[in-house]
Design an enzyme around this catalytic site. Sequence first.
Site, PDB file in Angstrom:
ATOM      1  N   HIS A   1      -6.221  -1.246  11.739  1.00 58.95           N
ATOM      2  CA  HIS A   1      -5.619  -1.737  10.501  1.00 58.95           C
ATOM      3  C   HIS A   1      -6.530  -2.796   9.862  1.00 58.95           C
ATOM      4  O   HIS A   1      -7.055  -3.666  10.560  1.00 58.95           O
ATOM      5  CB  HIS A   1      -4.239  -2.321  10.812  1.00 58.95           C
ATOM      6  CG  HIS A   1      -3.418  -2.666   9.614  1.00 58.95           C
ATOM      7  ND1 HIS A   1      -3.323  -1.850   8.501  1.00 58.95           N
ATOM      8  CD2 HIS A   1      -2.643  -3.748   9.336  1.00 58.95           C
ATOM      9  CE1 HIS A   1      -2.531  -2.424   7.610  1.00 58.95           C
ATOM     10  NE2 HIS A   1      -2.111  -3.571   8.093  1.00 58.95           N
TER      11      HIS A   1
ATOM     12  N   GLN B   1       0.816  -1.222   0.000  1.00 61.11           N
ATOM     13  CA  GLN B   1       0.000   0.000   0.000  1.00 61.11           C
ATOM     14  C   GLN B   1       0.846   1.266   0.000  1.00 61.11           C
ATOM     15  O   GLN B   1       0.308   2.356  -0.232  1.00 61.11           O
ATOM     16  CB  GLN B   1      -0.943  -0.006   1.203  1.00 61.11           C
ATOM     17  CG  GLN B   1      -0.253   0.145   2.546  1.00 61.11           C
ATOM     18  CD  GLN B   1      -1.193  -0.039   3.728  1.00 61.11           C
ATOM     19  OE1 GLN B   1      -1.678  -1.140   3.997  1.00 61.11           O
ATOM     20  NE2 GLN B   1      -1.472   1.034   4.434  1.00 61.11           N
TER      21      GLN B   1
ATOM     22  N   CYS C   1      -5.180   0.536   3.796  1.00 56.09           N
ATOM     23  CA  CYS C   1      -5.264  -0.877   4.169  1.00 56.09           C
ATOM     24  C   CYS C   1      -6.676  -1.416   3.995  1.00 56.09           C
ATOM     25  O   CYS C   1      -6.871  -2.570   3.601  1.00 56.09           O
ATOM     26  CB  CYS C   1      -4.812  -1.047   5.615  1.00 56.09           C
ATOM     27  SG  CYS C   1      -5.757  -0.054   6.794  1.00 56.09           S
TER      28      CYS C   1
ATOM     29  N   ASN D   1      -1.114  -9.321   4.813  1.00 56.17           N
ATOM     30  CA  ASN D   1      -1.004  -7.883   5.043  1.00 56.17           C
ATOM     31  C   ASN D   1      -0.735  -7.192   3.699  1.00 56.17           C
ATOM     32  O   ASN D   1      -0.576  -7.847   2.662  1.00 56.17           O
ATOM     33  CB  ASN D   1       0.133  -7.627   6.045  1.00 56.17           C
ATOM     34  CG  ASN D   1       0.012  -6.281   6.719  1.00 56.17           C
ATOM     35  OD1 ASN D   1      -0.890  -5.489   6.427  1.00 56.17           O
ATOM     36  ND2 ASN D   1       0.923  -5.994   7.625  1.00 56.17           N
TER      37      ASN D   1
END
Lengths: 112, 231
Positions: free
Chosen positions: B168, B19, B25, B195
């Site tokens: 997150h 990102q 996110c 992630n």
Amino acid sequence: TDDTNTDDFIIRQVVDNEEDHLLNAEHHFTSFKSKFSKSYSTKEEHDYRFGVFKSNLIKAKLHQKLDPTAEHGITKFSDLTASEFRRQFLGLKKRLRLPAHAQKAPILPTTN
Amino acid sequence: LPEDFDWREKGAVTPVKDQGSCGSCWAFSTTGALEGAHYLATGKLVSLSEQQLVDCDHVCDPEQAGSCDSGCNGGLMNNAFEYLLQSGGVVQEKDYAYTGRDGSCKFDKSKVVASVSNFSVVSLDEEQIAANLVKNGPLAVGINAAWMQTYMSGVSCPYVCAKSRLDHGVLLVGFGKGAYAPIRLKEKPYWIVKNSWGQNWGEQGYYKICRGRNVCGVDSMVSTVAAAQSN
């Protein structure tokens, strides 16, 4: 107590000689800059980031003690303060209650 | 339920994305869940556009003022699913490439490749979360990222991590029955989390967090999505 699992509860000393840990900070910072291609435009910025990096070394060591099943250490975020890290790399709007208009998933069987 | 399950092994997960310095996110968590659902619906794994969400999704949570999706300044996965329902879907990554910056909306509806038919929130119950993961594909979840700045590998199971400070958005892609935790003298089951910080963070971009007690709030905000159509 909300965040403590009594099954796992353990007391350990989490602070020790910080000087030992910081002894090689300059070497670690040089490796960090090389590994993650970091460069800073001025000496002031470089020195500031080195200070932040040293703080994060201590933070990583603390995290290691409080989270012993993971490995904590130097990452690509090691030259960022906690607030810079949050501002630049997180981004979930504060919200915990489930939205009333969202459907709840049906309960699924979990045996067999 | 199986003891171990991993959607990566079944081809439902795209490579780890990055990102950059942008609070997007929530967009990566949203596209990751829809990529998995689309794979289950069509058998095709397609990388979907986060930039479309960053630029075009400004949906607000009707219950909370200020909780609007706002590109690099943050958002919510459930709002983004709502946007995808309203807009008709999302285009491929290659048709609307990620820049990591806020921009004007350039969504071309004729290029939509995946769309949402439905989304739901999953109850705060780890068995139900696992069941929904297995049945419906990867799940969009919120997490407290306090321990992630210094994480390198292993199963993260911090003694203290606030459950209510979700900051997150990530993607739950599987779970394992146990990785041995020497200090606790037992096996610790864990979630496998994708992630969006690139492959040079964590375990090739992945995070493992222990299961069983809503550690870091990972069970608190879980969404499952179903894909509708494909072109």
